[in-house]
Design an enzyme around this catalytic site. Structure first.
Site, short mmCIF file in Angstrom:
data_model
loop_
_atom_site.label_atom_id
_atom_site.label_comp_id
_atom_site.label_asym_id
_atom_site.label_seq_id
_atom_site.Cartn_x
_atom_site.Cartn_y
_atom_site.Cartn_z
N HIS A 48 19.30 4.42 -1.66
CA HIS A 48 18.34 5.11 -1.10
C HIS A 48 17.33 5.60 -2.30
CE1 HIS A 48 21.21 6.25 2.21
NE2 HIS A 48 19.98 5.76 2.92
N ASP A 51 18.83 8.38 -3.98
CA ASP A 51 20.28 8.09 -4.41
C ASP A 51 19.91 7.44 -6.16
OD1 ASP A 51 21.83 8.04 -2.29
OD2 ASP A 51 21.37 5.98 -1.79
N GLU A 209 23.04 -4.13 11.69
CA GLU A 209 24.29 -3.24 11.57
C GLU A 209 24.98 -3.47 12.80
OE1 GLU A 209 24.32 0.56 9.52
OE2 GLU A 209 25.32 1.51 11.11
N ASP A 247 26.78 7.94 15.98
CA ASP A 247 26.87 6.95 15.03
C ASP A 247 28.27 7.21 14.32
OD1 ASP A 247 26.07 4.62 13.80
OD2 ASP A 247 24.68 5.73 12.53
C1 GLO Z 1 22.37 4.81 9.89
C2 GLO Z 1 22.07 3.71 8.92
C3 GLO Z 1 21.84 4.13 7.44
C4 GLO Z 1 21.15 3.13 6.91
C5 GLO Z 1 20.79 3.51 5.47
C6 GLO Z 1 19.98 2.52 4.66
O1 GLO Z 1 22.59 4.81 10.95
O2 GLO Z 1 23.08 2.91 9.20
O3 GLO Z 1 23.37 4.46 7.15
O4 GLO Z 1 21.96 1.84 6.65
O5 GLO Z 1 20.33 4.74 5.16
O6 GLO Z 1 18.80 2.44 5.26
MG MG Z 2 23.01 0.95 8.07
#
Ligand code: GLO
Ligand code: MG
Length: 344
Positions: A48, A51, A209, A247
């Site tokens: 990020h 980060d 994802e 999530d």
């Molecule tokens: C949450 C996301 C998060 C992103 C990360 C990078 O649901 O998966 O973890 O992957 O912030 O954008």
């Molecule tokens: Mg993610």
């Protein structure tokens, strides 16, 4: 020996706090994480913006770049690359009601400032990709924001990023919730449509994802396949998810092993990684995990991925062809199950 290179984000080693309970582990220093990631066999770190450069809101553009250069030195020390930078707008008080699609012009301007700084940071870290996870961009109150207007604002924001840096790539990470209610860009299909509407579709793609696909009621392997068919799978966030709950970001393959196998299979069959793409993980340790086990979920995810890669290598394509020709899908399915159960 895996054919893939792996990446992971520093947020994947975390103290364990969630919406329903406080932290259960100690925080780990950034450099220590990078060192451990390298030891575990990762080749790149995902970031990020904050980060890489904490407190960036209080720094000038030049100060931000200077801080990013210090992070690059840490990466170099451990032989690690940077994969991407993602503006973490959802954690910022300026953008509690959206970043690029906020109804406040001032907040949208702040979101663009963070997007440009994310591009600057990416450049200093030696990478050419910005990931947009569009959290808090939807709406908790359906009538507060027009989905037509919001979608157009997203395209406009991406166009500005593409114009700011002529070679930066913008990678949208779709998720069907924002993250707790409806969203604007929920699936790979949405990502492709947004990409096509920008000034340079060749530089706008997606990050699939697994958990987000499951939350959309879709098969992650098919979402990956769809993006690959369009030539727009820029990265992946492999993990797992037990149904439509909050999530979970569970270790890759621990809930849906057959789907995990098919994710590895579709990546491998289609040359994913040949153009430098990483197999990214986005996994969290279970909340009850002890400090000393704070990296086990990463190790497990890597081991499961590699074991499935080996299964894909052994996959009997002749047998598959024969089953398809004779329309014996029961036999093909049983073959896959036996392969996964170690009976083949
Ligand atoms: C949450 C996301 C998060 C992103 C990360 C990078 O649901 O998966 O973890 O992957 O912030 O954008
Ligand atoms: Mg993610």
């Amino acid at each position: 020996m895996s054919k893939f290179k792996f990446s992971v984000g520093p947020w994947n080693v975390a103290p364990g706090a969630d919406s329903y309970g406080p932290a259960t582990r100690n925080d780990v220093d950034f450099e220590e994480k990078v060192k451990r990631f390298a030891e575990l066999g990762f080749s790149a770190v995902q970031f990020h913006d904050d980060d890489a450069v904490p407190n960036m809101n209080n720094l000038t553009e030049e100060e931000i770049k200077a801080e990013a250069r210090k992070v690059k030195q840490i990466l170099d020390k451990y032989g690690m690359a940077a994969e991407f930078v993602a503006p973490r707008l959802w954690m910022d008080p300026h953008t509690i009601d959206g970043g690029f699609m906020s109804t406040s012009a001032e907040d949208r301007e702040f979101a663009m400032w963070r997007a440009y700084r994310s591009i600057d940071i990416a450049r200093e870290l030696g990478c050419d990709m910005v990931v947009l996870w569009l959290a808090r961009e939807g709406t908790l109150c359906a009538e507060s924001k027009s989905p037509v207007w919001a979608t157009k604002m997203l395209v406009e924001a991406i166009n500005k990023m593409l114009a700011y840096d002529p070679t930066i790539r913008i990678c949208i990470e779709p998720k069907p919730n924002e993250p707790i209610d409806r969203s604007i860009c929920g699936t790979m299909g949405h990502v492709m449509a947004v990409s096509a509407a920008t000034i340079d579709p060749s530089r706008v793609g997606g990050n699939l994802e697994s958990a987000h696909a499951v939350l959309a009621g879709l098969d992650p392997a098919h979402e990956i396949g769809f993006a690959l068919a369009m030539g727009k799978l820029m990265t992946v966030h492999l993990n797992d998810q037990n149904g439509i709950r909050y999530d979970q970001d569970k270790s890759f393959g621990v809930e849906n092993l057959r789907s995990a196998f098919n994710q590895v299979k579709v990546l491998k069959e289609n040359g994913y990684g040949d153009n430098g793409e990483y197999v990214g993980l986005d996994v969290k340790a279970m909340r009850t995990t002890k400090d000393e086990d704070g990296y086990k979920h990463l190790e497990n995810s890597l081991n499961i991925f590699k074991a499935l890669e080996e299964k894909v290598d052994r996959f009997d394509y002749d047998f598959q062809k024969k089953c398809v020709e004779t329309r014996d899908f029961e036999a093909l399915e049983m073959y896959v199950m036996e392969l996964l159960m170690g009976l083949k």
